[in-house]
Design a protein around this motif. Sequence first.
Motif, PDB file in Angstrom:
ATOM      1  N   ASP A   1      -9.617 -82.146  41.044  1.00 28.84           N
ATOM      2  CA  ASP A   1     -10.191 -80.818  41.535  1.00 28.84           C
ATOM      3  C   ASP A   1      -9.553 -82.059  43.123  1.00 28.84           C
TER       4      ASP A   1
ATOM      5  N   ARG B   1     -13.318 -73.985  42.052  1.00 30.84           N
ATOM      6  CA  ARG B   1     -12.730 -74.976  41.344  1.00 30.84           C
ATOM      7  C   ARG B   1     -14.343 -75.238  40.856  1.00 30.84           C
TER       8      ARG B   1
ATOM      9  N   GLN C   1      -5.709 -81.590  43.821  1.00 30.03           N
ATOM     10  CA  GLN C   1      -5.955 -80.396  44.166  1.00 30.03           C
ATOM     11  C   GLN C   1      -6.173 -79.990  45.390  1.00 30.03           C
TER      12      GLN C   1
END
Length: 194
Positions: A92, A79, A95
């Motif tokens: 993020d 990412r 995740q």
Amino acid sequence: AIPLALTVMEILFIDLGTDMIPALGLGREDPEKGIMDRPPRSPKDHLINKHVLAKAFLWYGLIASIIATAAFFGANFYRGHIFPNLPVVGWDYRQATTVTLAAIIFCQIAAVLNIRYSRQSMFNRHFFKNSLIFIGIIMEIVLLLCISYVPVFQSFFGTEPLNSHDWIMLVCIPIPLILIDELRKWILRKNYKK
């Protein structure tokens, strides 16, 4: 400088949710073939001894830790976040912790399959005999899907949905773990016959 790879709720989820179900299946596992051919264990030996602790912490634990850490940094790298600029909040971050949690669960899947037998290969005619182990594995994946995709669980556990790249990586995790342990068991069997 490194944010937590798992939240407190995710750690509790591993301890109380995914860890227990396959363990119940292991409790119903039949004795391993040839166990009566081995010399008896000394009555002075403890059930949890140095060998068991080394196998748990230095083999399964260490491998799972390395894989989970690699998953955390890999998810961040995928990412666009490179150490030391890793997110500590936001989508993020959630995740990355979800990927880490999932990596640990898939390491657990490999471990429960490997632990069934200490020397015998798991690829034998009794592979599917203990259905409770496979129910436990399915339940682990179902629970992971629930906390990753159901909004109410997402907000409670601080998780986010896994994408296709994550799933490909996760499905591949047990393969080398199982093959490495099968090699270890093969070496043990070969040395035992001598």
